[in-house]
Design a protein around this motif. Structure first.
Motif, PDB file in Angstrom:
ATOM      1  N   GLU A 101      -0.716   0.772  -7.361  1.00  0.00           N
ATOM      2  CA  GLU A 101      -0.773   0.024  -6.094  1.00  0.00           C
ATOM      3  C   GLU A 101      -1.650  -1.208  -6.238  1.00  0.00           C
ATOM      4  OE1 GLU A 101      -1.703   0.934  -1.359  1.00  0.00           O
ATOM      5  OE2 GLU A 101      -2.433   2.297  -2.917  1.00  0.00           O
ATOM      6  N   LEU A 102      -2.799  -1.058  -6.913  1.00  0.00           N
ATOM      7  CA  LEU A 102      -3.688  -2.199  -7.120  1.00  0.00           C
ATOM      8  C   LEU A 102      -3.018  -3.249  -8.004  1.00  0.00           C
ATOM      9  CD1 LEU A 102      -6.529  -3.199  -6.430  1.00  0.00           C
ATOM     10  CD2 LEU A 102      -7.345  -2.140  -8.544  1.00  0.00           C
ATOM     11  N   GLU A 144      -7.161  -3.892  -0.779  1.00  0.00           N
ATOM     12  CA  GLU A 144      -6.273  -3.274   0.209  1.00  0.00           C
ATOM     13  C   GLU A 144      -6.797  -3.398   1.637  1.00  0.00           C
ATOM     14  OE1 GLU A 144      -4.878   0.725  -0.641  1.00  0.00           O
ATOM     15  OE2 GLU A 144      -5.501   0.494  -2.733  1.00  0.00           O
ATOM     16  N   GLU A 185      -7.847   9.430  -1.971  1.00  0.00           N
ATOM     17  CA  GLU A 185      -6.649   9.011  -2.700  1.00  0.00           C
ATOM     18  C   GLU A 185      -6.970   8.695  -4.152  1.00  0.00           C
ATOM     19  OE1 GLU A 185      -5.173   5.751  -0.440  1.00  0.00           O
ATOM     20  OE2 GLU A 185      -4.079   7.023   0.981  1.00  0.00           O
ATOM     21  N   GLU A 238      -9.652   6.298   1.219  1.00  0.00           N
ATOM     22  CA  GLU A 238      -9.449   5.672  -0.089  1.00  0.00           C
ATOM     23  C   GLU A 238     -10.104   6.486  -1.194  1.00  0.00           C
ATOM     24  OE1 GLU A 238      -7.396   3.199  -2.249  1.00  0.00           O
ATOM     25  OE2 GLU A 238      -7.469   2.956  -0.054  1.00  0.00           O
ATOM     26  N   GLU A 260      -1.265   6.546  -9.092  1.00  0.00           N
ATOM     27  CA  GLU A 260      -0.566   5.847  -8.018  1.00  0.00           C
ATOM     28  C   GLU A 260      -1.423   4.718  -7.441  1.00  0.00           C
ATOM     29  OE1 GLU A 260      -0.814   9.010  -8.409  1.00  0.00           O
ATOM     30  OE2 GLU A 260       1.149   9.998  -8.164  1.00  0.00           O
ATOM     31  N   GLU A 261      -2.723   4.975  -7.324  1.00  0.00           N
ATOM     32  CA  GLU A 261      -3.628   3.958  -6.795  1.00  0.00           C
ATOM     33  C   GLU A 261      -3.762   2.780  -7.757  1.00  0.00           C
ATOM     34  OE1 GLU A 261      -5.507   3.814  -3.665  1.00  0.00           O
ATOM     35  OE2 GLU A 261      -3.719   5.063  -3.409  1.00  0.00           O
ATOM     36  N   HIS A 284     -10.448  -1.292  -4.650  1.00  0.00           N
ATOM     37  CA  HIS A 284      -9.379  -0.986  -3.704  1.00  0.00           C
ATOM     38  C   HIS A 284      -9.776  -1.393  -2.288  1.00  0.00           C
ATOM     39  CE1 HIS A 284      -6.383   1.298  -6.099  1.00  0.00           C
ATOM     40  NE2 HIS A 284      -7.406   1.427  -6.922  1.00  0.00           N
ATOM     41  N   ASP A 295       0.182  -3.843  -8.177  1.00  0.00           N
ATOM     42  CA  ASP A 295       1.184  -4.519  -7.345  1.00  0.00           C
ATOM     43  C   ASP A 295       0.540  -5.553  -6.428  1.00  0.00           C
ATOM     44  OD1 ASP A 295       3.248  -3.117  -8.471  1.00  0.00           O
ATOM     45  OD2 ASP A 295       3.276  -1.554  -6.918  1.00  0.00           O
ATOM     46  N   ILE A 296      -0.650  -5.257  -5.955  1.00  0.00           N
ATOM     47  CA  ILE A 296      -1.340  -6.206  -5.075  1.00  0.00           C
ATOM     48  C   ILE A 296      -1.625  -7.507  -5.818  1.00  0.00           C
ATOM     49  CG2 ILE A 296      -3.521  -6.672  -3.872  1.00  0.00           C
ATOM     50  CD1 ILE A 296      -3.555  -3.727  -3.055  1.00  0.00           C
TER      51      ILE A 296
END
Length: 236
Positions: free
Chosen positions: A104-105, A139, A93, A90, A100-101, A135, A107-108
């Protein structure tokens, strides 16, 4: 409001992490009670020699306590290594693809029911505060500051198994010959009710079912080992 909700959401996982050693202790005590009770009752069915019963009980106690401690240490160490590897991935990334991360967060949190705008704002604020923690929590369901501790679990298992094993060992040795098995069975059943209740409370599961399962398992173990001991003792 959102911060309070997120804090409440994270609390159960933090509690579970800090109670890891207690879980290992309860399981260790339960194993100590059942395995030692089965062992000494089996030996008592084969012989009335107090020294033989004591020797078998102490050997079982020592072997079981060390086995539980080593097993918990290896198991929890493997879990801890996996958690560290996930956190290292993590971190990479977050350094190599921060946008992108962040998406992604976002979207979560959208998946948890927040509006796109609010989810993005929450993700941004959490990332600015502590990107890795945000994250890891969302995640991976990991708190980087509270990784599982293999030594806590190992020592808890060793001590708990020893204390649990002492109960049937003392129960089989203390009363007169005719009362050895009944006193041991009664003591073990009471102890299994207690450990079943505690384990169900820690796991937030139905207590009657856990207690019944615990007691049934203990009774089965003692019945089988008593039958084996009686059969061997008769043949010898």
């Amino acid at each position: 409001m959102v911060g309070s909700s997120l804090q409440q959401h994270a609390e159960p996982r933090t509690t579970a992490s800090t109670l890891n050693w207690l879980r290992a202790g309860v399981l260790g005590a339960n194993d100590g009670i059942i395995s030692t009770a089965g062992l000494v009752i089996g030996v008592a069915a084969a012989t009335t020699d107090r020294t033989a019963i004591l020797t078998a009980g102490l050997a079982g106690l020592a072997a079981g306590a060390m086995s539980m401690a080593v097993g918990e240490y290896v198991s929890v160490s493997t879990q801890r290594d996996s958690e560290r590897a996930l956190l290292d991935l993590e971190r990479r990334e977050l350094q190599e693809m921060p946008e992108e991360e962040l998406a992604e967060l976002t979207d979560i949190y959208r998946g948890k029911g927040l509006s796109p705008e609010l989810a993005h704002r929450v993700a941004v604020e959490l990332t600015e505060r502590d990107a890795l923690a945000a994250h890891a929590e969302a995640e991976l369901h990991i708190d980087p500051d509270e990784l599982t501790n293999p030594w806590h679990a190992a020592w808890a298992s060793l001590v708990a198994f020893t204390l649990g094993a002492l109960l049937p060992l003392l129960a089989i040795l203390s009363p007169p010959l005719a009362w050895r098995v009944p006193v041991t069975v009664g003591s073990v059943l009471l102890a299994l009710v207690l450990t079943g209740w505690v384990s169900a409370t820690l796991g937030r599961s139905p207590r009657p079912r856990a207690i019944a399962r615990n007691v049934l398992g203990g009774l089965t173990a003692m019945a089988v080992t008593y039958a084996i001991g009686a059969l061997v003792g008769t043949q010898l």
